[in-house]
Motif scaffolding. Structure first.
Motif, PDB file in Angstrom:
ATOM      1  N   ALA A 122       0.819  -1.223   0.000  1.00  0.00           N
ATOM      2  CA  ALA A 122       0.000   0.000   0.000  1.00  0.00           C
ATOM      3  C   ALA A 122       0.846   1.263   0.000  1.00  0.00           C
ATOM      4  O   ALA A 122       0.437   2.296  -0.539  1.00  0.00           O
ATOM      5  N   GLN A 123       2.051   1.190   0.593  1.00  0.00           N
ATOM      6  CA  GLN A 123       2.891   2.391   0.690  1.00  0.00           C
ATOM      7  C   GLN A 123       3.353   2.892  -0.677  1.00  0.00           C
ATOM      8  O   GLN A 123       3.792   4.037  -0.819  1.00  0.00           O
ATOM      9  N   HIS A 124       3.270   2.053  -1.709  1.00  0.00           N
ATOM     10  CA  HIS A 124       3.706   2.460  -3.047  1.00  0.00           C
ATOM     11  C   HIS A 124       2.607   3.184  -3.828  1.00  0.00           C
ATOM     12  O   HIS A 124       2.892   3.775  -4.870  1.00  0.00           O
ATOM     13  N   PHE A 125       1.380   3.126  -3.332  1.00  0.00           N
ATOM     14  CA  PHE A 125       0.268   3.710  -4.082  1.00  0.00           C
ATOM     15  C   PHE A 125      -0.050   5.088  -3.520  1.00  0.00           C
ATOM     16  O   PHE A 125      -1.010   5.289  -2.771  1.00  0.00           O
ATOM     17  N   VAL A 126       0.800   6.020  -3.886  1.00  0.00           N
ATOM     18  CA  VAL A 126       0.714   7.393  -3.395  1.00  0.00           C
ATOM     19  C   VAL A 126       0.719   8.344  -4.581  1.00  0.00           C
ATOM     20  O   VAL A 126       1.531   8.199  -5.505  1.00  0.00           O
ATOM     21  N   ARG A 127      -0.211   9.287  -4.563  1.00  0.00           N
ATOM     22  CA  ARG A 127      -0.200  10.328  -5.598  1.00  0.00           C
ATOM     23  C   ARG A 127       0.906  11.313  -5.251  1.00  0.00           C
ATOM     24  O   ARG A 127       0.927  11.874  -4.159  1.00  0.00           O
ATOM     25  N   PRO A 128       1.876  11.538  -6.147  1.00  0.00           N
ATOM     26  CA  PRO A 128       3.018  12.392  -5.816  1.00  0.00           C
ATOM     27  C   PRO A 128       2.618  13.860  -5.666  1.00  0.00           C
ATOM     28  O   PRO A 128       1.536  14.273  -6.070  1.00  0.00           O
ATOM     29  N   GLU A 129       3.530  14.623  -5.105  1.00  0.00           N
ATOM     30  CA  GLU A 129       3.309  16.055  -4.931  1.00  0.00           C
ATOM     31  C   GLU A 129       3.066  16.717  -6.285  1.00  0.00           C
ATOM     32  O   GLU A 129       3.735  16.406  -7.279  1.00  0.00           O
ATOM     33  N   GLN A 130       2.119  17.643  -6.298  1.00  0.00           N
ATOM     34  CA  GLN A 130       1.796  18.384  -7.512  1.00  0.00           C
ATOM     35  C   GLN A 130       1.656  19.866  -7.197  1.00  0.00           C
ATOM     36  O   GLN A 130       1.352  20.247  -6.069  1.00  0.00           O
ATOM     37  N   ARG A 131       1.888  20.679  -8.216  1.00  0.00           N
ATOM     38  CA  ARG A 131       1.754  22.132  -8.082  1.00  0.00           C
ATOM     39  C   ARG A 131       0.774  22.635  -9.155  1.00  0.00           C
ATOM     40  O   ARG A 131       0.938  22.317 -10.336  1.00  0.00           O
ATOM     41  N   TYR A 132      -0.230  23.419  -8.709  1.00  0.00           N
ATOM     42  CA  TYR A 132      -1.133  24.039  -9.678  1.00  0.00           C
ATOM     43  C   TYR A 132      -0.415  25.261 -10.238  1.00  0.00           C
ATOM     44  O   TYR A 132      -0.110  26.211  -9.502  1.00  0.00           O
TER      45      TYR A 132
END
Length: 264
Positions: A122-132
């Motif tokens: 589960a630790q691999h299923f992360v939405r990475p940081e994003q910038r608008y």
């Protein structure tokens, strides 16, 4: 007896992959390695083609056209006759369709397998940081000093009020995003030029960058919002897990099938 065109193609293709040519003056050991690899390739292709014929695989014309497009860059180098070209396309299509059919026979993971794999990873299923992000670009067309002065002037105006960014982008930007006020939307890593990414991911929410130069020209970036890394919704994660497990099981099943076919 003439050599089948696919024999010649597989030899030519393998030589390119192994970067083997007379101009490079291969050593006897390199040449022997090449011959052994080519012979293995022949055995595999003959076995797969024979299996396809026994399976009475139906090859549709559109499938042959897919192969033609895939080999479009290589066919001129091969200097084949029209008949040889069609023979090669049919052979390569036969191989692809048979291997695809084999993959489709692989057992599918059940819900319990998918759930178990997800819990263990589960630790691999992360939405990475994003910038608008909003973006403004001035390309350099022969007058670099003037363009630099212009981007500096725009940056000074924008520091007095970010609400102006959309109007400034619409008026001056050479980026396709200009028509939308410079909006690039939510941007993750690996999307922008490295110079731009480095600057963007050091900005705070609401912060405007200094002018950044790339080979395209001069850029300004506005980071409007920051979305920190967060776990994917479980339903989305389970869908990805299922897709990964299906692909893995299909490849494993295909390898087993090939091994059994060759050893038969």
């Amino acid at each position: 007896m003439s050599i089948p065109v696919w024999h010649r193609y597989s030899r030519w293709k393998l030589a390119k992959q192994m970067k083997l040519s007379e101009e490079l003056n291969p050593t006897p050991a390199q040449y022997q390695q090449f011959i052994e690899a080519w012979q293995r390739q022949q055995v595999i292709e003959e076995a797969v083609a024979q299996a396809a014929l026994e399976h009475a695989l139906n090859i549709e014309p559109q499938s042959v056209e897919v192969t033609r497009q895939a080999l479009a860059a290589e066919l001129p180098e091969l200097e084949l006759t029209a008949t040889e070209t069609e023979e090669l396309l049919l052979h390569q299509t036969l191989l692809r369709e048979q291997l695809n059919w084999v993959q489709q026979q692989a057992p599918l993971p059940d819900d319990a397998q998918v759930e178990a794999w997800y819990r263990g990873h589960a630790q691999h299923f992360v939405r990475p940081e994003q910038r608008y992000t909003r973006h403004l670009l001035l390309t350099v067309e022969g007058n670099a000093p003037a363009v630099r002065e212009q981007i500096d002037a725009i940056a000074r105006r924008l520091r007095d009020g970010h609400a102006l960014f959309a109007r400034q982008a619409l008026r001056y930007s050479h980026c396709p995003s200009a028509m939308g006020g410079g909006v690039l939307g939510w941007v993750g890593r690996g999307i922008l030029y490295p110079q731009l990414e480095d600057v963007l991911f050091r900005l705070e929410a609401g912060q405007l960058s200094s002018p950044v130069e790339t080979e395209l020209g001069w850029h300004l970036l506005l980071c409007e919002q920051i979305r920190l890394p967060q776990p994917l919704p479980k339903a989305e994660a389970l869908t990805r897990v299922r897709q990964q497990l299906i692909a893995r099981q299909q490849k494993h099943y295909q390898r087993q099938w090939l091994q059994q076919l060759i050893n038969a």
